[in-house]
Write a protein that holds these residues in place. Structure first.
Motif: not given
Length: 238
Positions: A199-204
């Motif tokens: 999976g991937s996690v992002s912080f925007s």
């Protein structure tokens, strides 16, 4: 020596003390640019910008630097040594994807101002690969991530995951003070044994940009539980 609007006055005085004076307003246009600088960088990385100038005088020349955008960072002042070429260096460090035109200016009280046109392009940054997670089925493995806000104002971040049941972030929404860092926890909860899960996690942030992490993990068989002995008399419950 410098562009802008200047105000002053001129006075004429006779020997017997009589005088007249005139107010003066000067509109000085800026000099021609020293050239065009084209620079490109992935977001949240930095690329050096270098310009060469020569101080023809016999003493050091003090210059103040001015940047038209927060994406260009560098020293507030610079001293050019006498009688030789020198290099001034600053950095293009974008946070948001896109194109932008700007200026780099060096201003001296003695020598005037020098400026360059800067064409900037910020490209998407690549994701960051995290260490491999392992956890027993029914348990959770954690990893601490440090989210930075290099801007001069508070930034609000929202976290998202492409595989929420397996990879989750706590807290999922938070604010980071100007120039500060904040630690958040990434949790991996396996859903199978012996199979790799991804999976991937992002912080925007609208002001501080986006950072993305690639996550991989694998579940393991639960450890053997401790044995327990239960005793009960017939027709009773323990």
């Amino acid at each position: 020596l410098k562009s802008g609007t200047l105000w002053g006055s001129i006075s004429f005085v006779t020997a017997d003390g009589q005088y007249c004076w005139y107010s003066v307003e000067v509109h000085a246009s800026e000099p021609p640019d020293m050239g065009l600088i084209q620079v490109s960088s992935p977001i949240r990385q930095a690329v050096a910008i270098q310009v060469t100038l020569t101080n023809p005088s016999d003493k050091p020349l003090q210059l103040r630097s001015h940047y038209s955008t927060q994406a260009i960072v560098g020293p507030a002042s610079f001293v050019a040594p006498p009688g030789q070429p020198c290099v001034f260096e600053c950095y293009y460090a974008p946070l948001l994807v896109g194109r932008e035109d700007g200026r780099l200016r060096l201003v001296s009280e003695e020598a005037g101002e020098f400026w360059w046109r800067v064409q900037m392009e910020a490209t998407p940054g690549g994701p960051i690969q995290l260490p491999f997670f392992t956890a027993q089925l029914g348990c959770t493995a954690t990893h601490t991530l440090t989210i930075s806000n290099p801007t001069a104002a508070e930034a609000h971040f929202s976290a998202s995951s492409s595989n929420t049941p397996r990879f989750a972030v706590k807290p999922s929404s938070f604010s980071v003070a100007a120039g500060a860092n904040m630690d958040v926890v990434l949790e991996y909860t396996p859903g199978s044994v012996g199979q790799q899960e991804e999976g991937s996690v992002s912080f925007s942030s609208n002001t501080a940009g986006t950072v993305e992490y690639i996550c991989r993990g694998q579940g393991e068989m639960p450890a053997a539980a401790e044995s327990a002995t239960v005793r009960s008399a017939l027709d009773n419950t323990s």
